[in-house]
Design a protein around this motif. Structure first.
Motif, PDB file in Angstrom:
ATOM      1  N   GLY A 170       0.822  -1.169   0.046  1.00 35.54           N
ATOM      2  CA  GLY A 170      -0.055  -0.110   0.055  1.00 35.54           C
ATOM      3  C   GLY A 170       0.900   1.454   0.016  1.00 35.54           C
ATOM      4  N   GLY A 171       1.793   1.243   0.708  1.00 35.31           N
ATOM      5  CA  GLY A 171       2.772   2.383   0.815  1.00 35.31           C
ATOM      6  C   GLY A 171       3.564   2.668  -0.387  1.00 35.31           C
ATOM      7  N   GLN A 172       3.972   1.663  -0.898  1.00 33.19           N
ATOM      8  CA  GLN A 172       4.619   1.654  -2.176  1.00 33.19           C
ATOM      9  C   GLN A 172       3.890   2.343  -3.498  1.00 33.19           C
ATOM     10  OE1 GLN A 172       6.175  -2.405  -2.368  1.00 33.19           O
ATOM     11  NE2 GLN A 172       8.124  -1.604  -2.182  1.00 33.19           N
ATOM     12  N   GLN A 173       2.444   1.690  -3.202  1.00 33.01           N
ATOM     13  CA  GLN A 173       1.602   2.178  -4.169  1.00 33.01           C
ATOM     14  C   GLN A 173       1.308   3.593  -4.144  1.00 33.01           C
ATOM     15  OE1 GLN A 173      -2.350   0.011  -4.494  1.00 33.01           O
ATOM     16  NE2 GLN A 173      -1.272  -2.155  -4.715  1.00 33.01           N
ATOM     17  N   SER A 217      -4.488   5.865   4.881  1.00 32.13           N
ATOM     18  CA  SER A 217      -4.907   4.448   4.787  1.00 32.13           C
ATOM     19  C   SER A 217      -3.453   3.552   4.792  1.00 32.13           C
ATOM     20  CB  SER A 217      -5.528   4.060   3.500  1.00 32.13           C
ATOM     21  OG  SER A 217      -4.515   4.294   2.305  1.00 32.13           O
ATOM     22  N   LEU A 218      -2.274   4.348   5.388  1.00 31.82           N
ATOM     23  CA  LEU A 218      -1.069   3.569   5.365  1.00 31.82           C
ATOM     24  C   LEU A 218      -0.511   3.308   6.741  1.00 31.82           C
ATOM     25  CD1 LEU A 218       0.635   5.740   2.529  1.00 31.82           C
ATOM     26  CD2 LEU A 218      -0.742   3.595   2.441  1.00 31.82           C
ATOM     27  N   ASP A 219       0.344   2.607   6.899  1.00 30.84           N
ATOM     28  CA  ASP A 219       1.019   2.280   8.259  1.00 30.84           C
ATOM     29  C   ASP A 219       1.718   3.318   8.561  1.00 30.84           C
ATOM     30  OD1 ASP A 219       3.865   1.286   7.479  1.00 30.84           O
ATOM     31  OD2 ASP A 219       2.495   0.721   5.980  1.00 30.84           O
ATOM     32  N   LYS A 253       7.508   8.123   5.413  1.00 33.32           N
ATOM     33  CA  LYS A 253       8.017   8.171   3.991  1.00 33.32           C
ATOM     34  C   LYS A 253       7.448   9.279   3.327  1.00 33.32           C
ATOM     35  CE  LYS A 253      10.274   3.680   3.899  1.00 33.32           C
ATOM     36  NZ  LYS A 253      10.246   2.315   3.298  1.00 33.32           N
ATOM     37  N   ILE A 254       5.846   9.207   3.463  1.00 37.77           N
ATOM     38  CA  ILE A 254       5.141  10.179   2.567  1.00 37.77           C
ATOM     39  C   ILE A 254       5.677  11.512   3.069  1.00 37.77           C
ATOM     40  CG2 ILE A 254       2.871  10.869   1.753  1.00 37.77           C
ATOM     41  CD1 ILE A 254       3.409   8.131   0.487  1.00 37.77           C
ATOM     42  N   GLU A 255       5.547  11.848   4.561  1.00 38.90           N
ATOM     43  CA  GLU A 255       5.692  13.081   5.014  1.00 38.90           C
ATOM     44  C   GLU A 255       7.046  13.461   4.741  1.00 38.90           C
ATOM     45  OE1 GLU A 255       4.998  12.833   9.261  1.00 38.90           O
ATOM     46  OE2 GLU A 255       3.059  12.379   8.973  1.00 38.90           O
ATOM     47  N   ASP A 256       8.287  12.561   4.613  1.00 37.61           N
ATOM     48  CA  ASP A 256       9.614  12.972   4.377  1.00 37.61           C
ATOM     49  C   ASP A 256       9.399  13.557   2.994  1.00 37.61           C
ATOM     50  OD1 ASP A 256      10.449  12.399   6.664  1.00 37.61           O
ATOM     51  OD2 ASP A 256      11.410  10.449   6.172  1.00 37.61           O
ATOM     52  N   LEU A 257       8.552  12.900   1.948  1.00 32.31           N
ATOM     53  CA  LEU A 257       8.696  13.120   0.778  1.00 32.31           C
ATOM     54  C   LEU A 257       8.000  14.424   0.429  1.00 32.31           C
ATOM     55  CD1 LEU A 257       9.304  11.843  -2.015  1.00 32.31           C
ATOM     56  CD2 LEU A 257       6.953  10.747  -1.865  1.00 32.31           C
ATOM     57  N   ILE A 258       6.816  14.808   1.173  1.00 30.77           N
ATOM     58  CA  ILE A 258       6.099  16.186   0.868  1.00 30.77           C
ATOM     59  C   ILE A 258       7.355  16.960   1.387  1.00 30.77           C
ATOM     60  CG2 ILE A 258       4.485  17.572   1.961  1.00 30.77           C
ATOM     61  CD1 ILE A 258       2.919  15.042   2.469  1.00 30.77           C
ATOM     62  N   PHE A 259       7.936  16.935   2.246  1.00 30.92           N
ATOM     63  CA  PHE A 259       9.001  17.779   2.871  1.00 30.92           C
ATOM     64  C   PHE A 259       9.975  18.347   1.832  1.00 30.92           C
ATOM     65  CE2 PHE A 259      12.143  20.168   5.837  1.00 30.92           C
ATOM     66  CZ  PHE A 259      11.128  20.612   6.668  1.00 30.92           C
ATOM     67  N   GLU A 260      10.524  17.050   1.072  1.00 31.33           N
ATOM     68  CA  GLU A 260      11.526  17.283  -0.166  1.00 31.33           C
ATOM     69  C   GLU A 260      10.881  17.925  -1.368  1.00 31.33           C
ATOM     70  OE1 GLU A 260      14.679  16.006  -0.867  1.00 31.33           O
ATOM     71  OE2 GLU A 260      14.722  15.701   1.554  1.00 31.33           O
ATOM     72  N   LEU A 261       9.719  17.601  -1.492  1.00 29.56           N
ATOM     73  CA  LEU A 261       8.887  18.203  -2.619  1.00 29.56           C
ATOM     74  C   LEU A 261       8.662  19.809  -2.636  1.00 29.56           C
ATOM     75  CD1 LEU A 261       6.570  15.334  -3.404  1.00 29.56           C
ATOM     76  CD2 LEU A 261       8.699  15.640  -4.689  1.00 29.56           C
ATOM     77  N   LYS A 262       8.482  20.307  -1.459  1.00 26.47           N
ATOM     78  CA  LYS A 262       8.067  21.782  -1.481  1.00 26.47           C
ATOM     79  C   LYS A 262       9.038  22.646  -1.856  1.00 26.47           C
ATOM     80  CE  LYS A 262       9.247  23.351   3.069  1.00 26.47           C
ATOM     81  NZ  LYS A 262       8.844  23.884   4.214  1.00 26.47           N
ATOM     82  N   ASN A 263      10.267  22.145  -2.167  1.00 23.61           N
ATOM     83  CA  ASN A 263      11.028  23.112  -2.922  1.00 23.61           C
ATOM     84  C   ASN A 263      10.956  23.410  -4.374  1.00 23.61           C
ATOM     85  OD1 ASN A 263      12.595  23.368  -0.642  1.00 23.61           O
ATOM     86  ND2 ASN A 263      13.628  21.398  -1.172  1.00 23.61           N
TER      87      ASN A 263
END
Lengths: 252, 398
Positions: A151-154, A178-180, A186-196
């Protein structure tokens, strides 16, 4: 930082139901804005204004202005809606990959927008899978069905899919609900990365998540925007009692 | 409370009994069908109680059913063609004997008949005779019976001639009927699938709620129309249309059958594939639209692939409907049991054959049993189809 998005006195009705009541708000470029509030408060509906997803629901009526880079997106020709949606990507609540291979899922947005250059598509798929921190996990099974991922990878695949067409705004509708916890991190880290690189709006039920990832927070309640301010201010010193009650968990 | 304790086991056992008895009845039907069908094999294709005779000197002792038919149709007129001596074949039945001999010679009660046959065959060594066993009493001196191959499964399947009532030996090859059935069904599905799929996509994705609410029951109504009405419609509309379009001597062709069966398979295909299309999660469609795909791209690249197994199931069910259809096929395909060579030729399907011939076939006879064997073949085909549907729709549960 300029205002990327702006809504001016937006009202939205589903039939007789008044779902958004005179919302005015601005969202600055390359920031993360969190929308919080109890279920049914209108925060998802508000999010879906920006890529005109509400158009798909029959009997929807919208008043007011929704500006993207200063242009009212509800005044554009219907044939330009595809173009708008290319510029405003979206990640949904539940991971919803297409019944295709991992590669084709990411390439989908490029293909439907008429890109046929194979080497470009290949490079773009790799780039966005790397951006979504998924490349190392899937690089050997790009031809496998996307349904074989966890699910997380999806969900990260869905983020990569949204990034592939290089939008400037990314809308996220409870992307981690809907993720563990590990996948959520991981998603939150990703959001942090992407905001640049992107302007991000994220709807969330999770107060801590809003506190961790966002620069600005808007609190919705019964179709009203109760308070909108810097996240720090909202979480430490909200100016409205409703906001404080919600944040401290007294209702919602 | 006490009453419930008493009634519940009663209802439970009633339900059990009806379940078991239904299964038992189905089993009984299958067993009966196959018992009759299988008993067809190892019968002689020559009329029961009759035999074929040739002169002792004739080296041909064995004939097949199609050869016998050709001999008596006078298509084969020399024994050389059958691996015998170079002498013309002459046919001899009771009719010929009646002309060759006087009543006196035959005897008042035909008691001298075997002797007459003997002398007739001896005078014409190229004779092949066909007599009831009662008349010959199996006591001919100058002639011996011809062995005829029994009906075998492989001959039945591969035989290309269907003349179940021809005498003295019936030829029953199922090939023309089987190919006729498959030809008509294949083209029916070829016509119906694109149309049905388009209608299903329209209903599931494009039509607004009001149109859908009218159209869906209308399409479902199509499924309830009796097949004889479709057959009548085909006869009155499709058959003349085919005849005039292709400038044919007759309009009752495989093509007309395919068109009528396609119309009949449409409701199945539309409803089943529409249901499959509707299972596509809204989130998946929204994801596609959110990536800038148009509605048409979304349908083509996401909705239809997602529903692919359901659409396949719909197609197979449609084929099943077309293969098993009796009345309409009987009415519009022209019913000539020949090997189909083109769509513009009359053909005959297996179910139509059973329906048309069962009434004339003597109960329990060779022809009767052959029709049951046809039924078995049809049953096996539909069994395979059902199995395929199961397999394909099982794939959906992922």
């Amino acid at each position: 930082m300029g205002n990327k998005l702006e809504t001016i006195d937006v009202n939205l009705y589903y039939g007789d139901f008044h779902a958004l009541k005179g919302i005015s708000m601005f969202i600055s470029e390359n920031s993360v804005t969190a929308l919080i509030g109890p279920s049914g408060c209108g925060k998802s509906t508000y999010l879906r204004l920006f890529n005109r997803m509400n158009d798909l629901i029959p009997n929807t009526r919208i008043e007011g202005q929704v500006l993207l880079d200063g242009e009212d997106i509800y005044q554009i020709k219907p044939s330009k809606i595809d173009h708008l949606r290319r510029n405003v990507g979206m990640v949904f609540q539940k991971p919803n990959p297409f019944p295709k291979s991992i590669f084709e899922n990411v390439a989908y947005g490029l293909r439907v927008n008429g890109i046929t250059d194979k080497s470009f598509i290949g490079a773009q798929v790799e780039k966005t899978l790397r951006q979504a921190v998924l490349w190392e996990e899937v690089k050997d099974k790009l031809k496998k069905s996307a349904f074989e991922l966890s699910g997380g990878q999806q969900q990260r695949l869905c983020i990569a899919r949204a990034l592939a067409i290089e939008p400037s705004v990314i809308l996220m509708d409870e992307p981690a609900s809907s993720l563990d916890p590990i996948s959520t991190g991981k998603i939150e880290d990703l959001i942090f990365e992407l905001k640049n690189l992107y302007t991000i709006i994220v709807v969330t039920h999770n107060m801590q998540q809003a506190g961790r990832v966002s620069d600005y927070t808007g609190f919705f309640y019964l179709g009203n925007l109760i308070e909108f301010d810097k996240t720090k201010k909202i979480f430490t010193n909200p100016s409205k009692p409703e906001t404080e009650n919600y944040i401290t968990g007294r209702f919602g | 409370m006490r009453l419930r304790r008493f009634t519940e086991p009663v209802f439970e056992s009633l339900i059990k009994i009806s379940g078991y008895s239904t299964g038992f009845i189905v089993l009984l039907i299958v067993i009966f069908l196959f018992k009759e069908g299988i008993s067809f094999f190892n019968l002689s294709p020559v009329d029961e109680g009759s035999s074929l005779w040739v002169h002792n000197s004739n080296p041909v002792k064995k004939l097949t059913a199609p050869q016998i038919k050709d001999i008596f149709d006078q298509k084969i007129t020399n024994w050389k063609a059958l691996g015998g001596n170079d002498q013309p074949i002459s046919l001899c039945t009771l009719d010929e004997l009646g002309e060759a001999f006087t009543e006196e010679q035959l005897g008042a009660k035909f008691e001298r008949l075997p002797a007459c046959i003997d002398s007739y065959i001896d005078s014409l060594p190229g004779t092949i005779g066909f007599f009831p066993d009662k008349q010959t009493a199996n006591a001919l001196k100058n002639a011996q019976p011809v062995q005829v191959d029994k009906v075998s499964f492989s001959k039945f399947i591969s035989g290309t001639e269907w003349f179940p009532t021809s005498r003295p030996a019936a030829s029953m090859g199922v090939m023309p009927l089987l190919l006729g059935t498959l030809l008509v069904s294949f083209f029916a599905i070829l016509f119906a699938l694109p149309l049905g799929l388009a209608a299903a996509v329209y209903l599931a994705e494009i039509a607004d709620e009001r149109v859908r609410r009218i159209l869906k029951p209308v399409i479902e109504l199509l499924a309830g129309i009796p097949s004889v009405v479709y057959g009548f419609f085909g006869l009155v509309v499709i058959v003349p249309l085919v005849q005039s379009t292709f400038n044919l001597p007759v309009g009752e062709t495989a093509l007309a059958g395919s068109i009528v069966l396609a119309i009949m398979a449409l409701p199945t295909i539309i409803t089943v594939s529409e249901d499959a299309l509707r299972t596509t999660p809204r989130a998946m469609k929204e994801a596609s639209l959110a990536l800038g795909a148009s509605q048409w791209q979304t349908i083509r690249k996401v909705v239809v692939p997602y529903a692919a197994s359901g659409i396949t199931a719909a197609a197979i069910l449609g084929i099943g409907r077309a293969i098993g259809e009796t009345m309409a096929a009987l009415m519009v395909t022209g019913n000539s049991a020949i090997m189909p060579r083109s769509l513009l030729q009359p053909v005959r399907t297996i179910p139509a054959t059973i329906a048309a011939e069962l009434g004339e076939a003597p109960f329990g006879g060779l022809h009767f049993k052959a029709l049951f064997a046809l039924g078995c073949i049809l049953f096996i085909i539909t069994l395979i189809i059902n199995f395929l549907v199961e397999r394909v729709s099982a794939k959906r549960v992922r």
